[in-house]
Write a protein that holds these residues in place. Structure first.
Motif, PDB file in Angstrom:
ATOM      1  N   ALA A   1     -76.939  45.908  23.125  1.00  0.00           N
ATOM      2  CA  ALA A   1     -76.771  45.608  24.545  1.00  0.00           C
ATOM      3  C   ALA A   1     -78.119  45.543  25.244  1.00  0.00           C
ATOM      4  O   ALA A   1     -79.037  46.296  24.916  1.00  0.00           O
ATOM      5  CB  ALA A   1     -75.895  46.666  25.213  1.00  0.00           C
ATOM      6  N   ASP A   2     -78.200  44.633  26.221  1.00  0.00           N
ATOM      7  CA  ASP A   2     -79.432  44.497  26.999  1.00  0.00           C
ATOM      8  C   ASP A   2     -79.088  43.814  28.317  1.00  0.00           C
ATOM      9  O   ASP A   2     -78.060  43.126  28.425  1.00  0.00           O
ATOM     10  CB  ASP A   2     -80.479  43.670  26.240  1.00  0.00           C
ATOM     11  N   ILE A   3     -79.970  43.982  29.292  1.00  0.00           N
ATOM     12  CA  ILE A   3     -79.760  43.377  30.612  1.00  0.00           C
ATOM     13  C   ILE A   3     -80.339  41.974  30.696  1.00  0.00           C
ATOM     14  O   ILE A   3     -80.034  41.216  31.614  1.00  0.00           O
ATOM     15  CB  ILE A   3     -80.386  44.277  31.704  1.00  0.00           C
ATOM     16  N   ASP A   4     -81.165  41.603  29.718  1.00  0.00           N
ATOM     17  CA  ASP A   4     -81.909  40.333  29.756  1.00  0.00           C
ATOM     18  C   ASP A   4     -81.178  39.256  28.953  1.00  0.00           C
ATOM     19  O   ASP A   4     -81.182  39.284  27.728  1.00  0.00           O
ATOM     20  CB  ASP A   4     -83.315  40.547  29.195  1.00  0.00           C
ATOM     21  N   PRO A   5     -80.567  38.274  29.623  1.00  0.00           N
ATOM     22  CA  PRO A   5     -79.812  37.247  28.884  1.00  0.00           C
ATOM     23  C   PRO A   5     -80.684  36.417  27.956  1.00  0.00           C
ATOM     24  O   PRO A   5     -80.210  35.951  26.916  1.00  0.00           O
ATOM     25  CB  PRO A   5     -79.191  36.388  29.992  1.00  0.00           C
ATOM     26  N   ALA A   6     -81.959  36.216  28.301  1.00  0.00           N
ATOM     27  CA  ALA A   6     -82.836  35.432  27.429  1.00  0.00           C
ATOM     28  C   ALA A   6     -83.051  36.139  26.097  1.00  0.00           C
ATOM     29  O   ALA A   6     -83.062  35.503  25.035  1.00  0.00           O
ATOM     30  CB  ALA A   6     -84.173  35.187  28.123  1.00  0.00           C
ATOM     31  N   ALA A   7     -83.226  37.460  26.128  1.00  0.00           N
ATOM     32  CA  ALA A   7     -83.406  38.222  24.891  1.00  0.00           C
ATOM     33  C   ALA A   7     -82.146  38.188  24.044  1.00  0.00           C
ATOM     34  O   ALA A   7     -82.209  38.143  22.803  1.00  0.00           O
ATOM     35  CB  ALA A   7     -83.786  39.662  25.213  1.00  0.00           C
TER      36      ALA A   7
ATOM     37  N   VAL B   1     -72.706  41.713  20.632  1.00  0.00           N
ATOM     38  CA  VAL B   1     -73.735  41.809  21.660  1.00  0.00           C
ATOM     39  C   VAL B   1     -73.079  41.877  23.033  1.00  0.00           C
ATOM     40  O   VAL B   1     -72.135  41.137  23.318  1.00  0.00           O
ATOM     41  CB  VAL B   1     -74.695  40.602  21.571  1.00  0.00           C
ATOM     42  N   TRP B   2     -73.609  42.767  23.876  1.00  0.00           N
ATOM     43  CA  TRP B   2     -73.065  42.984  25.206  1.00  0.00           C
ATOM     44  C   TRP B   2     -74.190  42.852  26.231  1.00  0.00           C
ATOM     45  O   TRP B   2     -75.290  43.351  26.010  1.00  0.00           O
ATOM     46  CB  TRP B   2     -72.422  44.371  25.308  1.00  0.00           C
ATOM     47  N   GLU B   3     -73.901  42.202  27.355  1.00  0.00           N
ATOM     48  CA  GLU B   3     -74.907  41.988  28.390  1.00  0.00           C
ATOM     49  C   GLU B   3     -74.612  42.843  29.614  1.00  0.00           C
ATOM     50  O   GLU B   3     -73.487  42.849  30.129  1.00  0.00           O
ATOM     51  CB  GLU B   3     -74.953  40.514  28.807  1.00  0.00           C
ATOM     52  N   GLY B   4     -75.620  43.589  30.063  1.00  0.00           N
ATOM     53  CA  GLY B   4     -75.454  44.400  31.265  1.00  0.00           C
ATOM     54  C   GLY B   4     -76.470  45.514  31.328  1.00  0.00           C
ATOM     55  O   GLY B   4     -77.346  45.637  30.466  1.00  0.00           O
ATOM     56  N   ASP B   5     -76.362  46.334  32.357  1.00  0.00           N
ATOM     57  CA  ASP B   5     -77.313  47.411  32.622  1.00  0.00           C
ATOM     58  C   ASP B   5     -76.898  48.681  31.884  1.00  0.00           C
ATOM     59  O   ASP B   5     -75.954  49.367  32.282  1.00  0.00           O
ATOM     60  CB  ASP B   5     -77.372  47.670  34.126  1.00  0.00           C
TER      61      ASP B   5
ATOM     62  N   LEU C   1     -71.138  48.145  28.124  1.00  0.00           N
ATOM     63  CA  LEU C   1     -70.350  48.440  26.928  1.00  0.00           C
ATOM     64  C   LEU C   1     -68.855  48.461  27.182  1.00  0.00           C
ATOM     65  O   LEU C   1     -68.397  48.841  28.264  1.00  0.00           O
ATOM     66  CB  LEU C   1     -70.776  49.806  26.368  1.00  0.00           C
ATOM     67  N   PRO C   2     -68.066  48.112  26.162  1.00  0.00           N
ATOM     68  CA  PRO C   2     -66.608  48.233  26.276  1.00  0.00           C
ATOM     69  C   PRO C   2     -66.196  49.700  26.207  1.00  0.00           C
ATOM     70  O   PRO C   2     -66.816  50.506  25.512  1.00  0.00           O
ATOM     71  CB  PRO C   2     -66.097  47.458  25.056  1.00  0.00           C
ATOM     72  N   SER C   3     -65.155  50.054  26.920  1.00  0.00           N
ATOM     73  CA  SER C   3     -64.706  51.450  26.956  1.00  0.00           C
ATOM     74  C   SER C   3     -64.279  51.945  25.579  1.00  0.00           C
ATOM     75  O   SER C   3     -64.288  53.154  25.322  1.00  0.00           O
ATOM     76  CB  SER C   3     -63.556  51.610  27.956  1.00  0.00           C
ATOM     77  N   SER C   4     -63.954  51.018  24.677  1.00  0.00           N
ATOM     78  CA  SER C   4     -63.525  51.405  23.329  1.00  0.00           C
ATOM     79  C   SER C   4     -64.630  52.085  22.527  1.00  0.00           C
ATOM     80  O   SER C   4     -64.356  52.717  21.502  1.00  0.00           O
ATOM     81  CB  SER C   4     -63.017  50.186  22.564  1.00  0.00           C
ATOM     82  N   LEU C   5     -65.862  51.977  22.982  1.00  0.00           N
ATOM     83  CA  LEU C   5     -66.978  52.635  22.285  1.00  0.00           C
ATOM     84  C   LEU C   5     -67.172  54.091  22.711  1.00  0.00           C
ATOM     85  O   LEU C   5     -67.910  54.831  22.062  1.00  0.00           O
ATOM     86  CB  LEU C   5     -68.283  51.866  22.523  1.00  0.00           C
TER      87      LEU C   5
END
Length: 252
Positions: free
Chosen positions: A116-122, A137-141, A146-150
């Motif tokens: 997971a990362d906040i940077d869509p380019a990465a 892969v998950w995008e966000g701060d 992350l999904p709650s299932s984790l």
């Protein structure tokens, strides 16, 4: 002027090796000239050729992406030593996903890999780098991505978040400060803003006995360790003199 001479004149210490890599990446003479111009102009070699070697693997990178550092291979080694086969591995602040991919590659039987990362380019590169290991892969701060299932399932949480103090960014090599995203370098006033946020939110996501590993500097490691202790984790720090690397490990 030859390729090697041009690189050497531009200050490239390993001009012969770089010339070989540029030649291998070029499709024809015109393309080689273009790649040479970019390298002589100061772009990181990895951005120019489109990949970086990390833990013996080829990770895709490109313009605007953080290039994984060799010292971070120490974090990967520590994570692999702690993980069981098939572990749930989360690469937070993943950048191009190099840490998570390398950990998964190092585990017999692989891993359930998330990045997971906040940077869509990465994340464009992260998706490619984790795909061979079935990574998602998950995008966000941070944890908001992350999904709650984790929740409560992460066995190994690896983090190479920015830890350079804001005022020290100007002291970094131009290849980094001019060509890598500031969000991947700037850790705030003391460099540890993201470390404190990662530590504070980790426990609900870790499995019982799960581990959080954060790369830091020797100078900053006591403060990083304090953040993990305050978050309720059992903490130790490990160092590699060979790679000039420090990792703080917190265990649930």
């Amino acid at each position: 002027m030859s390729l090697v001479e041009s690189l050497r004149a531009a200050g490239c210490v390993f001009a012969e090796e770089e010339a070989e890599l540029l030649t291998g990446a070029a499709t024809d003479a015109d393309h080689l000239a273009e790649l040479l111009a970019r390298r002589v102009g100061g772009e990181p070699l990895e951005h120019v050729v489109g990949w970086a070697e990390f833990c013996g693997l080829r990770m895709e990178v490109g313009a605007g992406a953080f290039v994984p550092r060799r010292r971070t291979e120490f974090l990967v080694r520590e994570a692999v030593a702690l993980a069981r086969p098939g572990a749930v591995v989360l690469d937070l602040c993943c950048g191009v996903g190099a840490l998570g991919a390398a950990v998964a590659a190092g585990l017999p039987g692989g891993a359930e890999l998330h990045a997971a990362d906040i940077d869509p380019a990465a994340l464009v590169y992260a998706r490619r780098n984790v795909a061979p290991y079935g990574g998602r892969v998950w995008e966000g701060d941070l944890y908001a991505a992350l999904p709650s299932s984790l929740r409560g399932r992460v066995d190994v949480l690896v983090v190479n978040a920015p830890y350079v103090p804001t005022e020290e960014i100007v002291l970094m090599p131009s290849e980094a400060r001019d060509h890598e995203p500031l969000v991947s370098l700037d850790g705030g006033a003391d460099g540890l803003d993201i470390h404190r946020r990662v530590a504070a939110g980790a426990l609900p996501w870790l499995a019982p006995g799960g581990h959080l590993l954060i790369e830091t500097s020797a100078r900053q490691s006591p403060s990083t360790a304090s953040a993990l202790t305050s978050a309720g984790l059992a903490v130790r720090a490990v160092t590699s003199q060979e790679l000039y690397a420090t990792v703080v490990i917190g265990t649930a």
